[in-house]
Design a protein around this motif. Structure first.
Motif, short mmCIF file in Angstrom:
data_model
loop_
_atom_site.label_atom_id
_atom_site.label_comp_id
_atom_site.label_asym_id
_atom_site.label_seq_id
_atom_site.Cartn_x
_atom_site.Cartn_y
_atom_site.Cartn_z
N ARG A 134 0.94 -1.42 -0.20
CA ARG A 134 0.16 0.06 -0.12
C ARG A 134 0.90 1.10 -0.09
NH1 ARG A 134 -4.70 -1.31 4.26
NH2 ARG A 134 -6.15 -2.47 2.84
N ARG A 135 2.07 1.30 0.81
CA ARG A 135 2.90 2.38 0.78
C ARG A 135 3.44 2.55 -0.62
NH1 ARG A 135 8.19 2.87 4.86
NH2 ARG A 135 8.67 5.13 3.82
N LYS A 138 0.59 3.86 -2.95
CA LYS A 138 0.22 5.33 -2.80
C LYS A 138 1.26 6.18 -3.45
CE LYS A 138 -2.73 4.32 0.93
NZ LYS A 138 -3.09 4.60 2.42
N GLN A 139 2.71 5.78 -3.23
CA GLN A 139 3.79 6.81 -3.68
C GLN A 139 3.86 6.94 -5.14
OE1 GLN A 139 6.96 4.67 -1.09
NE2 GLN A 139 7.02 6.92 -0.17
N GLN A 141 1.38 6.15 -7.05
CA GLN A 141 -0.13 6.52 -7.29
C GLN A 141 -0.61 5.39 -8.40
OE1 GLN A 141 0.21 10.38 -8.81
NE2 GLN A 141 -0.32 11.32 -6.58
N ASP A 143 -2.89 2.21 -9.13
CA ASP A 143 -3.89 1.25 -8.99
C ASP A 143 -3.63 -0.01 -9.03
OD1 ASP A 143 -5.62 3.61 -8.17
OD2 ASP A 143 -6.43 3.66 -10.46
N LEU A 146 -2.12 -1.05 -5.61
CA LEU A 146 -2.77 -1.06 -4.49
C LEU A 146 -3.76 -1.90 -4.39
CD1 LEU A 146 -3.54 2.94 -4.41
CD2 LEU A 146 -2.25 1.47 -2.79
N CYS A 206 -9.41 -3.00 -9.27
CA CYS A 206 -9.77 -3.06 -7.91
C CYS A 206 -10.50 -4.18 -7.80
CB CYS A 206 -10.67 -1.61 -7.76
SG CYS A 206 -9.69 -0.22 -7.06
#
Length: 209
Positions: A134-135, A138-139, A141, A143, A146, A206
């Motif tokens: 996740r880290r 997010k860094q 960006q 999808d 994630l 997702c």
């Protein structure tokens, strides 16, 4: 950018670690599950082998998006997803049939001690992977990365089911709890299989949440 390249290398390293860990976990869990006659532990180990196939697709995905940001899922990833989906469905059928057979015959494990140990380790390792993925996601960006973190979270849920069912049988001797735990694993495996086919036929990432 140099920073992004480093982060993609970390993401790829996490994918490789996931593959190696699941392979080792699968070998250990299936062996100890067979020896201890614990269907839940054996099924958990088999699921780990399927996650190895999924991990190969994830590693390829990270390499693809690093080289071609914004590119869509390619045929290698779609094929890996379909193979993984079929494997999950076969696992579900085996787990459900075996669970009801054990309940019908009254079969109980010799021990579920190793289920407690392996699931406890798995929860710690997989949760650390979720946070790390996740880290990185997010860094960057990203999808896709994630979404992979969310799918790793499912492994945590399955580990919790194994921990609870193994612990209840080992310490309280509750009948059929190993078979009930196996059905819980089958539920998540079915959802994972369905998710694989949905992603193989689309470009969405997702899910698993």
């Amino acid at each position: 950018m140099v920073g992004d390249k480093k982060l993609y290398n970390v993401a790829f390293g996490l994918a490789v670690f996931t593959i190696v860990y699941n392979l080792a976990e699968g070998l250990l869990a299936t062996y100890l599950g067979f020896e201890g006659e614990s269907l839940a532990l054996f099924g958990f180990g088999t699921d780990s082998f399927i996650e190895v196939i999924s991990g190969l697709g994830i590693g390829h995905m990270v390499t693809r998006i690093q080289r071609h940001p914004g590119s869509k899922r390619d045929e290698f990833e779609r094929t890996a997803l379909r193979i993984t989906g079929f494997a999950f469905y076969i696992l579900v059928a085996g787990l459900v049939i075996s669970s009801f057979y054990n309940i019908w015959t009254g079969h109980q494990p010799i021990t579920t001690f190793w289920g407690v140990v392996i699931s406890g380790v798995s929860i710690l390792v997989m949760w650390a992977l979720v946070l790390w993925k996740r880290r990185v996601g997010k860094q960057l960006q990203s999808d896709p990365i994630l979404a992979d973190a969310n799918c790793t979270l499912v492994c945590v849920y399955m580990s919790v089911i194994l921990l609870v069912s193994s612990g209840l049988y080992e310490w309280l001797g509750i009948p059929y709890v190993d078979s009930i735990g196996t059905l819980g694993l089958a539920y998540f495996a079915f959802n994972e299989g369905r998710e694989c086919f949905q992603k193989a036929n689309s470009d969405r990432y997702c899910g698993c949440d």
